[in-house]
Design an enzyme around this catalytic site. Sequence first.
Site, PDB file in Angstrom:
ATOM      1  N   GLU A   1     -11.654  -0.060  -3.064  1.00 12.89           N
ATOM      2  CA  GLU A   1     -10.829   0.510  -1.977  1.00 12.89           C
ATOM      3  C   GLU A   1      -9.650   1.260  -2.585  1.00 12.89           C
ATOM      4  O   GLU A   1      -9.507   1.356  -3.796  1.00 12.89           O
ATOM      5  CB  GLU A   1     -10.342  -0.599  -1.029  1.00 12.89           C
ATOM      6  CG  GLU A   1      -9.422  -1.613  -1.695  1.00 12.89           C
ATOM      7  CD  GLU A   1      -9.076  -2.786  -0.795  1.00 12.89           C
ATOM      8  OE1 GLU A   1      -9.551  -2.879   0.358  1.00 12.89           O
ATOM      9  OE2 GLU A   1      -8.318  -3.661  -1.264  1.00 12.89           O
TER      10      GLU A   1
ATOM     11  N   ASP B   1       0.817  -1.222   0.000  1.00 12.92           N
ATOM     12  CA  ASP B   1       0.000   0.000   0.000  1.00 12.92           C
ATOM     13  C   ASP B   1       0.855   1.280   0.000  1.00 12.92           C
ATOM     14  O   ASP B   1       0.664   2.165   0.856  1.00 12.92           O
ATOM     15  CB  ASP B   1      -0.919   0.027   1.236  1.00 12.92           C
ATOM     16  CG  ASP B   1      -1.708  -1.260   1.443  1.00 12.92           C
ATOM     17  OD1 ASP B   1      -2.128  -1.864   0.442  1.00 12.92           O
ATOM     18  OD2 ASP B   1      -1.893  -1.656   2.613  1.00 12.92           O
TER      19      ASP B   1
HETATM   20  O1  FUB Z   1      -3.182  -3.610   3.471  1.00 15.63           O
HETATM   21  C1  FUB Z   1      -4.468  -3.844   3.986  1.00 15.63           C
HETATM   22  C2  FUB Z   1      -5.520  -3.530   2.990  1.00 15.63           C
HETATM   23  O2  FUB Z   1      -5.322  -4.314   1.819  1.00 15.63           O
HETATM   24  C3  FUB Z   1      -5.496  -2.116   2.482  1.00 15.63           C
HETATM   25  O3  FUB Z   1      -6.026  -1.190   3.375  1.00 15.63           O
HETATM   26  C4  FUB Z   1      -6.246  -2.306   1.232  1.00 15.63           C
HETATM   27  O4  FUB Z   1      -6.216  -1.227   0.354  1.00 15.63           O
HETATM   28  C5  FUB Z   1      -5.585  -3.538   0.673  1.00 15.63           C
HETATM   29  O5  FUB Z   1      -4.387  -3.255   0.028  1.00 15.63           O
END
Ligand code: FUB
Length: 338
Positions: free
Chosen positions: A237, A32
């Site tokens: 997301e 991320d």
């Molecule tokens: O790294 C945890 C979660 O997985 C992140 O918040 C999301 O965007 C995905 O990458």
Amino acid sequence: SDAEVTNQIDIQRAKELKGISEPLVTHMYTADPSAHVFNGTLYIYPSHDIETNEPMNDDGDHFAMRDYHVFSLEQPQGIAKDHGVALDIADVPWASKQMWAPDAAEKDGTYYLYFPARDKAGIFRIGVASSQTPYGPFVAQDDYIQGTYSIDPAVYNDNGDYYLYFGGIWGGQLQRWHNNELSDERYPAENEVAIKPRVAKLTNDMISLAEQVREITLLDEQGQEILAGDTDRRFFEGPWLHKYAGTYYFSYSTGDTHKIVYATSDNPYGPFTYKGVILNPVLGWTTHHSIAQYQGKWYLFYHDSSLSGGQTHLRSIKMTELIHQADGTIKTIDPYEQ
Ligand code: FUB
């Protein structure tokens, strides 16, 4: 579950595929990546992936991260310097677990780290911590930012106005929030408008929301709102905003279809019109990115699970050049050589 199946396939693929770029960090797992240039140096704010005994499920319980490290690079694709622990969950009074994708911003010489975590009731919230250096250590506020919920904060500085983008469905809990109120879990039907990412302007002191959280409208090329069943294009997301040639580019992960896509607007609140794919699927279930300009070129920061042999919760951050074409579209990147 989808997560497990994808992971098993990926372990096979991980042995066969050659990435277009190498992991920037190899002594730990990182994911991320949110990238910013502060004082001429490139800083990356990633999640810090760890081994876990938590079950792998669609809520992402296997992403059990507990702290953040900040990395700096003096040149593109260069060695990423690890500045050590920047913030530990033990020092965040309101948080209980799962320090997921963070971001950072600078204002008047102070640096702010924005991060999601579950509060003591198990609800994802967004917190903020500050430091006098870009790499910390950061000191967290006692409570989360009031009015925030869900995951994946991304802060965009638009000439001194700071906008906090956020949100994620499934494990990110956005389906539990209606009119900014926590309620029962409700997903729209496939032919209904998809759950929308969120945005709110920050106050001058950077630690509160200056307004009610707004929903961001995403339109298709015909001007129709993107529907929940359109899983190749609907928001899942990982929101990010950048500006290029006066246009706002809103990019995000499509989650269960594993793409990074983008939409554009002339307004940071949207509505944004869908334009195309930035990054084809990577090894591992999740895909999460940021976009930043450094030394005159634009770069995509992303992650994959190649270094861990395809383990979905053990990822590694990478960077590669991103091309804005003459017509303003972004050239689609394939993360593996053909
Ligand atoms: O790294 C945890 C979660 O997985 C992140 O918040 C999301 O965007 C995905 O990458």
